[in-house]
Design a protein around this motif. Sequence first.
Motif, PDB file in Angstrom:
ATOM      1  N   UNK A  88       0.829  -1.200   0.000  1.00 19.35           N
ATOM      2  CA  UNK A  88       0.000   0.000   0.000  1.00 19.35           C
ATOM      3  C   UNK A  88       0.861   1.246   0.000  1.00 19.35           C
ATOM      4  N   UNK A  90       0.807   3.946   1.564  1.00 17.05           N
ATOM      5  CA  UNK A  90       1.170   4.670   2.777  1.00 17.05           C
ATOM      6  C   UNK A  90       2.079   3.870   3.704  1.00 17.05           C
ATOM      7  N   UNK A  91       2.541   2.703   3.205  1.00 15.89           N
ATOM      8  CA  UNK A  91       3.487   1.937   4.014  1.00 15.89           C
ATOM      9  C   UNK A  91       4.887   2.500   3.827  1.00 15.89           C
ATOM     10  N   UNK A  95       8.451  -0.737   7.695  1.00 24.06           N
ATOM     11  CA  UNK A  95       7.274  -1.539   8.019  1.00 24.06           C
ATOM     12  C   UNK A  95       7.233  -2.794   7.166  1.00 24.06           C
TER      13      UNK A  95
ATOM     14  N   UNK C  10      -0.470  -1.937  10.100  1.00 21.99           N
ATOM     15  CA  UNK C  10       0.182  -0.890   9.306  1.00 21.99           C
ATOM     16  C   UNK C  10      -0.730  -0.386   8.203  1.00 21.99           C
ATOM     17  N   UNK C  11      -1.429  -1.322   7.533  1.00 24.79           N
ATOM     18  CA  UNK C  11      -2.230  -0.879   6.386  1.00 24.79           C
ATOM     19  C   UNK C  11      -3.491  -0.171   6.837  1.00 24.79           C
ATOM     20  N   UNK C  58      -8.865  -2.094   0.321  1.00 21.09           N
ATOM     21  CA  UNK C  58      -7.530  -1.578   0.028  1.00 21.09           C
ATOM     22  C   UNK C  58      -6.597  -2.703  -0.398  1.00 21.09           C
ATOM     23  N   UNK C  62      -4.626  -2.259  -4.161  1.00 23.27           N
ATOM     24  CA  UNK C  62      -3.193  -2.454  -4.396  1.00 23.27           C
ATOM     25  C   UNK C  62      -3.114  -3.912  -4.807  1.00 23.27           C
ATOM     26  N   UNK C  64      -1.894  -6.196  -3.237  1.00 22.77           N
ATOM     27  CA  UNK C  64      -1.517  -6.985  -2.074  1.00 22.77           C
ATOM     28  C   UNK C  64      -2.234  -8.339  -2.043  1.00 22.77           C
TER      29      UNK C  64
END
Lengths: 286, 148, 212
Positions: A88, A90-91, A95, C10-11, C58, C62, C64
Amino acid sequence: MTNNIEIKGLCKQYPNFKLDNVSFNVPAGSIVGFVGENGAGKTTTIKAILDVARRDAGTITLMGRDNITDGPAARQDVGVVFDEISFHDWLRAPQIDKILGNIYKNWDSAYFFQMLGRFGLSEKVRKGTLKTFSRGMKMKLSLAAALAHHPKLLVLDEATSGLDPVVRDEILDIFLEFIGDEGNSILFSSHITSDIEKAADYLVFIHQGRIVLNAEKDLLLANYGMLRCDRATWETVDKAHVKGMRDTGYGIEALIDNRQDFRPAENMVVDKATVDDIMLLTIKGV
Amino acid sequence: MHTVYILYIAYIYDIRLFDSEALMNILISNSDGRPIYEQITAQVKSQILGGQLASGDALPSIRALARDLRISVITTKRAYEDLERDGFIETIPGKGSFVASKNPEFLREERLRVAEGHLAKAVDVAKTSGITQDELAELLALLYQSEG
Amino acid sequence: MKGLLLKEFYSAGAYLKNFAIMLVIIIFFSVFTELGTTYVSMMMMMYLLVISISQYSIDEKSTWAPFSLCLPVKRVTIVGARYLFLLLLLVATMAFTFGLTAIVALVRGTEGWLPENLGILGVGTMLFLIVNSIIAPIVYKLGAEKARYAIMIVAMIPVLGAVLFSKQLTALLERFSGLNIPLLAAVAGVVAVAMYIGSMFLSARIYETREY
């Protein structure tokens, strides 16, 4: 000769497309370039290898382990880079380091940051989130993350698209360094055929879900050639070694596979064939 | 005294103290129609015969060479195999590849013998197909001109 | 699991920060109006739901989601990490809310705040567990975008109901004060937790065949 990837008879059906009996290997110590037009099945094959999409039939082993039943264990030794960065925006790099460090057994934090430094990303890493990274920087970070757990296999899917030649060259250098250890392999798919021409040991060409060509790249480039002549002369050419041809409107352009032994007659020219030539004319066929 | 001791150890363990890696010149040309491995073997052979590479000189590993030249490992491997087959280098497992310990003169003679063998075959073909010696000589001249 | 949990935290990043700020604001807001703990509980639950659904979307925006499948983890672990994250978030929020409202109540000298607070927060917790148990498998099946609207509606019903009928709810609770509340609460709690765990296994099963 061990194989880091062994694919036998891979089949996968989609509504409008299918992978049809795909088989090829990625030997240890080699770089396999995986080419094909958009929609030919490169990404689908790679997804099947990583079990992001489940195969319908066939077997796939990674370093000897079945990629489904032994998937998690096998993937400890696999590094993956997709064409879009997977983290993402904003990472931050530290992290990501913590996340992956708690997932991969062999995660090497020091190596990760060392790689980032080598890519010239240290300042970025210190200051900001991924949002401030350019596309090339994001790709380098993804690559560093893929290498930081010392994998045996690196799989990249169109990872170098949209990158400038300088960055691609840097990445190529990293590939060659990675292959320096003869237990490691790389499978990378790309439609940037010049990258494949430079880096690959083997070339696997997929078209409409089938493997059409699988050969040593240097042998391919040494033996294949582009024959050009007019239509009349074309009639006299022995077609046994012709792998594909097209009428350009001004004459005939043909792909031959015996360039080293071919003695061009008058009104013929034979040149080296590029990977692009080979791809395009193989598709056209005879 | 210390130096003597080191030299003695080196002698016993056959450590090559003063070996630097051979300074090979390899230039791969895009316009050369031959396969890359052929270009490499040709250049290495001529450097050995010409004396730029001496007996016992260490060659880079096939992987290091591939990396430096940015070519496929398969190709450098093939080149080294051909060089070994033709007697120009020898590969010692675990140590690497080295220029063979035969002197250039001897190698040249061997090469001449191989060329002679090929020419004999060509002469054979010519004689049995009514091709004259002059025609053959012309072909020879042409071939010398065309190859890189 | 730890790595995946870290990723969840974190995300969720900015969402969590905003959430914490909002929580404090709402609590103080509720202090100066008569809305009380019910309001806080429901607002907080709604926001938790937003975070919950956002986590899915999210990931899919992305790359992910497909990337996580390339990691050396089983799919059930990926799903488990998400469920565990939401549970931890829920517990932390409830504890924090309870603490803050307790302080306010003590300062104000409100009578009988303990059972009321516990009751409302307890109901909120259970509602969240139950609602999440229902929407999570839907999201895993359809993907965040397709599921989003259907879920918003489904999730809103108990929330709106609780807010609109909070007076009736409190009255209901008082009527039940004769009954063995702790036992009822315990049973309901166990049911909610069981649903949550069951939902996790269902989601894991669904996710096993999900492709990207």
